[in-house]
Structures are given as structure tokens and as C-alpha cells.
Scaffold this motif. Structure first.
Motif, PDB file in Angstrom:
ATOM      1  N   CYS A 164      -7.974  93.152 160.051  1.00  0.00           N
ATOM      2  CA  CYS A 164      -7.074  94.066 160.788  1.00  0.00           C
ATOM      3  C   CYS A 164      -6.029  94.734 159.899  1.00  0.00           C
ATOM      4  N   GLY A 165      -5.751  94.193 158.706  1.00  0.00           N
ATOM      5  CA  GLY A 165      -4.754  94.820 157.824  1.00  0.00           C
ATOM      6  C   GLY A 165      -3.411  94.953 158.526  1.00  0.00           C
ATOM      7  N   SER A 166      -2.938  96.184 158.685  1.00  0.00           N
ATOM      8  CA  SER A 166      -1.661  96.436 159.363  1.00  0.00           C
ATOM      9  C   SER A 166      -1.791  96.326 160.876  1.00  0.00           C
ATOM     10  N   ILE A 168      -3.627  98.532 162.550  1.00  0.00           N
ATOM     11  CA  ILE A 168      -3.707  99.925 163.021  1.00  0.00           C
ATOM     12  C   ILE A 168      -4.839 100.146 164.027  1.00  0.00           C
ATOM     13  N   LEU A 169      -6.001  99.530 163.803  1.00  0.00           N
ATOM     14  CA  LEU A 169      -7.137  99.815 164.691  1.00  0.00           C
ATOM     15  C   LEU A 169      -6.981  99.089 166.026  1.00  0.00           C
ATOM     16  N   ALA A 170      -6.572  97.831 165.973  1.00  0.00           N
ATOM     17  CA  ALA A 170      -6.372  97.082 167.224  1.00  0.00           C
ATOM     18  C   ALA A 170      -5.284  97.766 168.055  1.00  0.00           C
ATOM     19  N   GLN A 212      -5.305  84.095 161.480  1.00  0.00           N
ATOM     20  CA  GLN A 212      -5.756  84.234 160.095  1.00  0.00           C
ATOM     21  C   GLN A 212      -7.171  83.676 159.975  1.00  0.00           C
ATOM     22  N   GLY A 213      -8.058  84.434 159.366  1.00  0.00           N
ATOM     23  CA  GLY A 213      -9.421  83.954 159.165  1.00  0.00           C
ATOM     24  C   GLY A 213     -10.394  85.108 159.198  1.00  0.00           C
ATOM     25  N   SER A 214     -11.663  84.729 159.293  1.00  0.00           N
ATOM     26  CA  SER A 214     -12.695  85.754 159.300  1.00  0.00           C
ATOM     27  C   SER A 214     -13.537  85.585 160.567  1.00  0.00           C
TER      28      SER A 214
HETATM   29  C1  LIG Z   1      -9.798  98.112 154.148  1.00  0.00           C
HETATM   30  S1  LIG Z   1      -8.685  96.991 154.909  1.00  0.00           S
HETATM   31  C2  LIG Z   1      -8.725  97.599 156.598  1.00  0.00           C
HETATM   32  C3  LIG Z   1      -7.403  97.516 157.316  1.00  0.00           C
HETATM   33  C4  LIG Z   1      -7.378  98.212 158.659  1.00  0.00           C
HETATM   34  N1  LIG Z   1      -8.286  97.560 159.602  1.00  0.00           N
HETATM   35  C5  LIG Z   1      -7.739  99.678 158.521  1.00  0.00           C
HETATM   36  O1  LIG Z   1      -8.805 100.066 159.026  1.00  0.00           O
HETATM   37  O2  LIG Z   1      -6.982 100.437 157.915  1.00  0.00           O
HETATM   38  C6  LIG Z   1      -9.670  95.537 154.947  1.00  0.00           C
HETATM   39  C7  LIG Z   1      -8.951  94.302 155.431  1.00  0.00           C
HETATM   40  O3  LIG Z   1      -9.928  93.285 155.575  1.00  0.00           O
HETATM   41  C8  LIG Z   1      -9.409  92.056 155.124  1.00  0.00           C
HETATM   42  N2  LIG Z   1     -10.580  91.240 154.756  1.00  0.00           N
HETATM   43  C9  LIG Z   1     -11.299  91.254 153.600  1.00  0.00           C
HETATM   44  N3  LIG Z   1     -12.348  90.409 153.690  1.00  0.00           N
HETATM   45  C10 LIG Z   1     -12.297  89.854 154.935  1.00  0.00           C
HETATM   46  C11 LIG Z   1     -13.109  88.912 155.643  1.00  0.00           C
HETATM   47  N4  LIG Z   1     -14.173  88.356 155.086  1.00  0.00           N
HETATM   48  N5  LIG Z   1     -12.749  88.593 156.911  1.00  0.00           N
HETATM   49  C12 LIG Z   1     -11.663  89.124 157.484  1.00  0.00           C
HETATM   50  N6  LIG Z   1     -10.853  90.013 156.866  1.00  0.00           N
HETATM   51  C13 LIG Z   1     -11.167  90.382 155.617  1.00  0.00           C
HETATM   52  C14 LIG Z   1      -8.474  92.421 153.992  1.00  0.00           C
HETATM   53  O4  LIG Z   1      -7.483  91.420 153.820  1.00  0.00           O
HETATM   54  C15 LIG Z   1      -7.898  93.756 154.475  1.00  0.00           C
HETATM   55  O5  LIG Z   1      -6.695  93.572 155.181  1.00  0.00           O
END
Ligand SMILES: C[S@@+](CC[C@H](N)C(=O)[O-])C[C@H]1O[C@@H](n2cnc3c(N)ncnc32)[C@H](O)[C@@H]1O
Length: 297
Positions: A164-166, A168-170, A212-214
Motif C-alpha cells: 500500500c505504500g502511502s 494512496i490506492l486504498a 504489516q506483511g504480505s
Molecule cells: C511501488 S510501491 C506502491 C505504493 C502504492 N501502492 C502506489 O501505488 O503508489 C510498492 C510497495 O510495495 C511494498 N512491497 C514490496 N514487496 C512487497 C510484498 N512482497 N508484499 C507486500 N508489500 C510489498 C513496498 O514496501 C512498497 O511500499
């Protein structure tokens, strides 16, 4: 100096902007900004001091030069210096202005007054050190895809934002009609940024589930629930591993938006999606990036 940051300034040919961007992200940089200076692009990337030694910075400079040589473009100049935390946040904030994205959104930095938005939905953001200011083509393509799914009216749709980063999409999706969002990111600083941005946009906390996680964490959060749609703007290398698992959070009508994919990676990702039972509905391109919209049936 307490809380010092490396400020890495890279002056390069504009065609190298994206490569430099991803190289610096991969290196661990945060809060990257770019501006055009004459025929060149000046990219400033910031990294906590303790995360890199001088030798690491030299290696980064070398990779950036090699990238330029491989692309047959002039070699960039790379310089770095230490700045304190306050200068770091003001340096890159200076360059970020409100930006219209797609037909529906206006992304506005949290520290600026909201400009006249007309009918646009304002997403206020302070990404802190997280990715997701809306300036990057991969994010913009996701937001434009979002406009195909939501028209501003409330729906019952549950969405997931993987990486999700910042936020923004959610946040964008909740503002234009999604009912609930499940968001995950492996970086704890992104969670902090997303949480703050949820409040900044006056979204009721119970509409967002953030951890936090994937993917495994997302599954745990969802339990037996399925999502109606998902956004995943991460690099293709990560997406390709996630694809076989996406079915587990989906039902027969789930749609998905996958971004962060370079054009020359599109075929491999599309093939993997189709092998996993997804229908590739559209593929949108901007610069060398593409965004793949999929549906289950
Ligand atoms: C390119 S940014 C996208 C941020 C935001 N969703 C956007 O579209 O601007 C990618 C994000 O994915 C996270 N990320 C990288 N690998 C991941 C994984 N395996 N699972 C979950 N998040 C991950 C990074 O920490 C980063 O915040």
C-alpha cells in the motif's frame, strides 16, 4: 549529526529517470523527487545515513553509470552529501505540487491548501518516507483503472491493496466508492504513513484494515472473506510469485489491477495470469510501464 540522511543527487538524461528511480528505491532510498533542469533530469533521493557507507554509494553510482551505458545514453553525474532530517523533509516537499490524476482525482500534498478541485475527488497525502505520491506512472495507471470500477457512488465492494505504500490506492478507492479496504505492506514506515493518510482524508477507521506483511498476512486478515477487487503495484518480480495465490482471496467476479510492470515483462506476467485462471481484460501503458487489468470470469 543525529538523524542524518544521505541526499543523493543524480543528474541524468530524462530517458533514464525511471531506471534511476527504481535503482534508488531498490537501494533503499525514500522520498525521491525529480525535476527537469534544462535538457536533464535532476533526481534527488534520500536514505537514512546508517543504511549506507561511502562504498555503497560508490557502488550505486557505478550501477547508475552502467545502466546508462547499456541504454546508450550519456552517463549521469552522481553526488551525495549528508543533511539533517528537517532539511530532508523540506527538500523534497518543495518539489511536490497538487496533481490531477485520471478524470476523477486530485492528489494534494497534506501541507498545501487544497486548490479548487471542481468535481474531482481530493486525496490528501503525506507519504512521509513511503512510495505513493501519485506522481509515478505505475500509481497513475492504477488510479485510472480504479475509475473503471468506481464512479463516486458508495458500493458494497471490498478491496485489497497489496503493497500500500502511502495508502494512496486504498484511500482513493474508499473515497470513490469502495466500502472496505484491506491493506498490507512489508515496510512498517508505510503502515504509519497509510494510517496517517486515512485520518487526513477523514475516512472512518473501521473501513480500513491495515497490517504489516504480505499476501499471507492479507489472507489471515480476510479469513473466509473474499475481495471484490485488488490493487497490486509492486515490481513484476514480486507480482509473478503472488499470481498463483490471488485466487485464494477471490470469488467468481473479482477484478484485479496489477502495476509496476515494465513493458517487456508484460507478456510473461499476462501468461502467468492466464495460467492461473485470470482473464487479461486490458493492458494500459504509460512510458515504459504497463498496468494489467484482470477479471476472474
Ligand atoms: C511501488 S510501491 C506502491 C505504493 C502504492 N501502492 C502506489 O501505488 O503508489 C510498492 C510497495 O510495495 C511494498 N512491497 C514490496 N514487496 C512487497 C510484498 N512482497 N508484499 C507486500 N508489500 C510489498 C513496498 O514496501 C512498497 O511500499
Amino acid at each position: 549529526m543525529a538523524n542524518s540522511w544521505w541526499e543523493i543527487n543524480i543528474r541524468c538524461h530524462p530517458l533514464l529517470e525511471d531506471t534511476v528511480y527504481w535503482r534508488t528505491q531498490d537501494f533503499g532510498c525514500r522520498g525521491t523527487s525529480s525535476q527537469y533542469k534544462g535538457k536533464n533530469c535532476l533526481i534527488s533521493a534520500y536514505l537514512p545515513q546508517e543504511q549506507a557507507q561511502l562504498l555503497d554509494l560508490s557502488a550505486l553510482a557505478l550501477w547508475l553509470r552502467q545502466d546508462a551505458i547499456l541504454a546508450n545514453l550519456p552517463e549521469p553525474t552522481v553526488k551525495w552529501n549528508l543533511i539533517d532530517e528537517e532539511d530532508w523533509s523540506s527538500s523534497w516537499k518543495e518539489h511536490w505540487q497538487p496533481q490531477e490524476v485520471g478524470d476523477q482525482f486530485l492528489i494534494c500534498p497534506a501541507w498545501l491548501d487544497v486548490p479548487e478541485a471542481g468535481k474531482r475527488v481530493v486525496v490528501r497525502l503525506d507519504p512521509g518516507v513511503a512510495f505513493g505520491t501519485g506522481a509515478h506512472p505505475t500509481t497513475q495507471l492504477c488510479m485510472e483503472s480504479m475509475e473503471m470500477r468506481f464512479d463516486g457512488k458508495p458500493t458494497e465492494q471490498i478491496i485489497a491493496d497489496i503493497g500500500c505504500g502511502s495508502g494512496i490506492l486504498a484511500i482513493g478507492a474508499l473515497l470513490v466508492g469502495a466500502k472496505t479496504a484491506y491493506a498490507v505492506d512489508i515496510d512498517p514506515l508505510c503502515l504509519r504513513a497509510t494510517q496517517e493518510n486515512i485520518s487526513l482524508n477523514h475516512i472512518q477507521p473501521d473501513r480500513v484494515h491495515l497490517e504489516q506483511g504480505s499476501f499471507e498476512k492479507l489472507q489471515e486478515m480476510l479469513g473466509d472473506r473474499k475481495v471484490d477487487g485488488f490493487f497490486c503495484n509492486i515490481l513484476a518480480e514480486v507480482i509473478v510469485d503472488l499470481i498463483p495465490q490471488l485466487e485464494q482471496i477471490s470469488h467468481q467476479k473479482t477484478w484485479g489491477v496489477l502495476s509496476g510492470i515494465l513493458l517487456d515483462q508484460a507478456k510473461a506476467i499476462s501468461d502467468t495470469l492466464e495460467q492461473s485462471g485470470w482473464i487479461v481484460a486490458t493492458l494500459w501503458k504509460r512510458q515504459e510501464w504497463c498496468c494489467i487489468n484482470v477479471r476472474r470470469s
